[in-house]
Design a protein around this motif. Sequence first.
Motif, PDB file in Angstrom:
ATOM      1  N   LYS A   1      50.811  46.729  39.068  1.00  0.00           N
ATOM      2  CA  LYS A   1      50.262  47.926  38.419  1.00  0.00           C
ATOM      3  C   LYS A   1      49.357  47.535  37.255  1.00  0.00           C
ATOM      4  CE  LYS A   1      51.568  52.276  36.195  1.00  0.00           C
ATOM      5  NZ  LYS A   1      52.678  53.131  35.712  1.00  0.00           N
ATOM      6  N   GLU A   2      49.780  46.531  36.485  1.00  0.00           N
ATOM      7  CA  GLU A   2      48.945  46.054  35.380  1.00  0.00           C
ATOM      8  C   GLU A   2      47.616  45.523  35.894  1.00  0.00           C
ATOM      9  OE1 GLU A   2      50.615  43.407  32.512  1.00  0.00           O
ATOM     10  OE2 GLU A   2      52.564  44.420  32.496  1.00  0.00           O
TER      11      GLU A   2
ATOM     12  N   GLU B   1      45.411  48.451  36.870  1.00  0.00           N
ATOM     13  CA  GLU B   1      44.863  49.130  35.690  1.00  0.00           C
ATOM     14  C   GLU B   1      43.796  48.284  35.004  1.00  0.00           C
ATOM     15  OE1 GLU B   1      48.383  49.932  33.449  1.00  0.00           O
ATOM     16  OE2 GLU B   1      48.824  51.799  34.552  1.00  0.00           O
ATOM     17  N   TYR B   2      43.853  46.976  35.175  1.00  0.00           N
ATOM     18  CA  TYR B   2      42.821  46.101  34.623  1.00  0.00           C
ATOM     19  C   TYR B   2      41.460  46.451  35.238  1.00  0.00           C
ATOM     20  CZ  TYR B   2      40.445  41.764  33.250  1.00  0.00           C
ATOM     21  OH  TYR B   2      39.563  40.844  32.713  1.00  0.00           O
TER      22      TYR B   2
ATOM     23  N   THR C   1      40.846  49.609  36.918  1.00  0.00           N
ATOM     24  CA  THR C   1      40.526  51.037  36.815  1.00  0.00           C
ATOM     25  C   THR C   1      40.279  51.485  35.377  1.00  0.00           C
ATOM     26  OG1 THR C   1      42.884  51.633  36.682  1.00  0.00           O
ATOM     27  CG2 THR C   1      41.879  51.565  38.877  1.00  0.00           C
ATOM     28  N   SER C   2      40.988  50.880  34.417  1.00  0.00           N
ATOM     29  CA  SER C   2      40.904  51.337  33.020  1.00  0.00           C
ATOM     30  C   SER C   2      40.784  50.150  32.067  1.00  0.00           C
ATOM     31  CB  SER C   2      42.138  52.164  32.670  1.00  0.00           C
ATOM     32  OG  SER C   2      42.329  53.222  33.582  1.00  0.00           O
TER      33      SER C   2
ATOM     34  N   THR D   1      45.338  52.731  43.631  1.00  0.00           N
ATOM     35  CA  THR D   1      46.264  51.873  42.903  1.00  0.00           C
ATOM     36  C   THR D   1      47.578  51.660  43.648  1.00  0.00           C
ATOM     37  OG1 THR D   1      47.089  53.784  41.641  1.00  0.00           O
ATOM     38  CG2 THR D   1      45.291  52.504  40.669  1.00  0.00           C
TER      39      THR D   1
END
Length: 323
Positions: free
Chosen positions: A194-195, A198-199, A201-202, A230
């Motif tokens: 998940k991290e 997110e790296y 996507t955000s 994701t």
Amino acid sequence: MQISTLHQEQNKIIKILFSEYYEKAELDLPNDMELREFAYQPFDSETYVRHLSFSSPQELRQYILQNVPLHLYYSSARYQLPSAKEMDEKGWLGSDLLFDLDADEICEVKVRRFCPQDGYETLASNCNGEPPIEYAEITTECIMKVFEKALLIRDILKEDFGLNARIFFSGNRGFHLRVTCYEDCALLDPDDRKEIAEYFTSPKPPVIYEGNPGWSGRIAKGIEGINIDTQVTIDIRRLVRIPGSLNGKAGLMVVEIKNDKFEYGEWLSPFDGDCIFLPYVSAELTLFNNKYTVKRTYPIKIDTRIGVYLALKGLGKVKAYVR
């Protein structure tokens, strides 16, 4: 010349074409295929047949020729017992790292609706009590935009993580990226993954400065975060399409993209010859930068690659084919 005119359910002719394709298809299988779970979706079924295991490409081919798949997958995970019926009994050994890009998340996809009673296009969400036929019309420009995002993800994985990813066209309207993982990479848990998702996507670098490595320099140059699915990246038990298989949503091949070059066109379909296509709608349709005019209930002779694509999109049925 051989002509087939089967008139049972609409998938009959397409199933024959898929079966003939798999007789000679070159499937790109992992070296550790005996540790992977295999699965497929049969024709005329909404459910998957899962928990299959094969020890060789020959064994798999024999099976799929007897059970022709609409969709064909293997697991991103390796298992001690891939054929175990319960996931907890399989014995997870680690998973590859996946990324999924779809046109819906990158482009403004035009969704066209047609009333099934008369075949005409409509803006309504209901046609006299029946849902309309929906068709997402994907342009070549859109697909190439998604491909550019796939190249960007691949480059970031290499530059920022030291990971090598392969890019695959999904056989429909997107791209998959796959990092074959071993050791620490394979054992990343869902929170770790998940991290990583997110790296992409955000991204939130502490400073933004052109010339800096990582997202700091990218954002300074106007490069933004990337919309990915994701859940695909997080899921350690995800099924992935087998390269060389056919995507039953479009009849196009799942192919690896090499040398940073990709052309969205008819070559992605393995079928040849012509077919008789019976449209359910009346419209001018654009596919692979070509326009096709169809009229409901009026059969037309058309390239089999186009006829199969339109049939799998629910816009008509293949009534006959010539090879």
